[in-house]
Write a protein that holds these residues in place. Structure first.
Motif, mmCIF file in Angstrom:
data_model
loop_
_atom_site.group_PDB
_atom_site.id
_atom_site.type_symbol
_atom_site.label_atom_id
_atom_site.label_comp_id
_atom_site.label_asym_id
_atom_site.label_seq_id
_atom_site.Cartn_x
_atom_site.Cartn_y
_atom_site.Cartn_z
ATOM 1 N N ALA A 18 51.662 -13.650 11.780
ATOM 2 C CA ALA A 18 51.932 -14.679 10.697
ATOM 3 C C ALA A 18 53.338 -15.391 11.753
ATOM 4 O O ALA A 18 54.169 -14.996 10.899
ATOM 5 N N GLY A 19 53.113 -16.236 12.411
ATOM 6 C CA GLY A 19 54.709 -17.411 12.839
ATOM 7 C C GLY A 19 55.237 -17.105 14.182
ATOM 8 O O GLY A 19 56.300 -16.974 14.270
ATOM 9 N N SER A 126 44.072 -18.208 23.252
ATOM 10 C CA SER A 126 43.970 -17.944 21.708
ATOM 11 C C SER A 126 43.170 -17.400 21.373
ATOM 12 O O SER A 126 42.191 -16.202 21.967
ATOM 13 N N ALA A 130 40.295 -16.491 15.150
ATOM 14 C CA ALA A 130 41.789 -16.736 14.695
ATOM 15 C C ALA A 130 42.153 -18.201 14.186
ATOM 16 O O ALA A 130 41.435 -18.679 15.561
ATOM 17 N N THR A 131 42.586 -18.774 13.168
ATOM 18 C CA THR A 131 43.500 -19.867 13.567
ATOM 19 C C THR A 131 44.201 -20.155 13.269
ATOM 20 O O THR A 131 45.176 -19.609 12.900
ATOM 21 N N LEU A 132 44.276 -20.974 14.541
ATOM 22 C CA LEU A 132 45.674 -20.805 14.750
ATOM 23 C C LEU A 132 46.339 -19.983 15.133
ATOM 24 O O LEU A 132 47.917 -20.178 14.613
ATOM 25 N N ARG A 133 45.789 -19.449 15.743
ATOM 26 C CA ARG A 133 46.178 -17.866 16.613
ATOM 27 C C ARG A 133 46.941 -17.564 17.717
ATOM 28 O O ARG A 133 45.808 -18.007 18.535
ATOM 29 N N SER A 134 47.524 -17.430 18.557
ATOM 30 C CA SER A 134 47.583 -17.358 19.980
ATOM 31 C C SER A 134 48.603 -15.712 20.418
ATOM 32 O O SER A 134 49.328 -15.665 19.785
ATOM 33 N N PRO A 194 49.594 -22.072 19.413
ATOM 34 C CA PRO A 194 48.589 -22.684 17.733
ATOM 35 C C PRO A 194 49.656 -21.155 17.431
ATOM 36 O O PRO A 194 49.408 -20.613 17.596
ATOM 37 N N GLY A 195 50.255 -21.577 16.538
ATOM 38 C CA GLY A 195 50.571 -21.196 14.660
ATOM 39 C C GLY A 195 51.472 -20.154 15.157
ATOM 40 O O GLY A 195 52.684 -20.014 13.897
ATOM 41 N N LEU A 196 52.278 -20.619 16.254
ATOM 42 C CA LEU A 196 53.850 -20.669 16.579
ATOM 43 C C LEU A 196 54.740 -21.572 16.083
ATOM 44 O O LEU A 196 54.401 -22.315 16.750
ATOM 45 N N GLU A 197 55.643 -20.436 16.411
ATOM 46 C CA GLU A 197 56.895 -22.110 15.602
ATOM 47 C C GLU A 197 58.032 -22.306 16.785
ATOM 48 O O GLU A 197 58.138 -21.468 17.618
#
Length: 223
Positions: A18-19, A126, A130-134, A194-197
């Motif tokens: 997560a992040g 991706s 998973a949604t918005l995760r890579s 996706p999903g990473l700041e």
């Protein structure tokens, strides 16, 4: 033979990443004793331009201020996570140990049974379902050598390390600037998937800060 580790990673990462670059450096996550302002907080997306520091008349003080601003990239978990001292990459803005448990091996590319390329391809991938995760990816994906470890170090300590050819991969300051401003693995920090700041600003802005830091004497913050 490499499909199983990727499947295992995808399943566990979908739950725990997560992040989550990177690039990442179980005990409780270590954190630098001092970091650049807002490093990893996402509170300010851009980097201040070099011109913003022109009012600092003392060259050494201006040099330090420039590095502290550049340090918002250098000390960001996206960068620090791939600079561990124990060979275990970190993940996420919290810098937790990599899941599944892996090590960089003797050359930073993983172990013979589980090289980094088992999961980390040439581009971000991706996660299935998973949604918005890579899964992060880059052609040069690897851990930094142990002598280049940043996890647990202050920004001032990292600065001194960056200037030391014994601890920066044998780079001169000019080579260091080229690495920071143009290297494709460094560039990944601005496009982590996706999903990473991403790290703040752009690589061009970051490279300009490093250039100005060098030109003003490459002074470092206090350790």
């Amino acid at each position: 033979m490499r499909r199983l580790p990727l499947a295992v990673f995808a399943l566990s990462a979908a739950v725990t990443v997560a992040g989550c670059k990177s690039c990442s450096r179980a005990q409780a996550p270590e954190a630098p004793a001092a970091t650049a302002p807002d490093a990893g907080s996402g509170a300010r997306a851009g980097l201040q331009p070099v011109a913003a520091f022109s009012g600092i008349t003392d060259p050494a003080a201006r040099s330090v201020a420039l590095f502290v601003e550049a340090g918002r990239v250098i000390a960001h978990p996206r960068c620090v996570n791939c600079h561990p001292a124990d060979g275990v990459p970190r993940q996420g803005l919290e810098q937790r140990p990599h899941v599944p448990r892996v090590t960089g091996g003797p050359k930073g590319h993983g172990t013979p049974g589980l090289p980094c390329t088992s999961c980390h391809q040439e581009t971000n991938t991706s996660l299935v379902g998973a949604t918005l995760r890579s899964v992060p990816g880059n052609p040069k994906w690897a851990l930094a050598p142990v002598e280049m470890a940043w996890v647990g170090k202050s920004l001032g300590q990292i600065c001194e390390q960056l200037k030391d050819p014994e601890r920066n991969g044998g780079k001169s300051l000019e080579a260091l600037h080229h690495h920071m401003a143009e290297d494709v693995l460094v560039a990944w920090g601005w496009s982590p998937g996706p999903g990473l700041e991403p790290v703040p600003g752009t690589q061009a802005e970051f490279g300009a800060l490093i250039r100005a830091w060098i030109d003003t004497g490459a002074a470092c913050p206090s350790p």
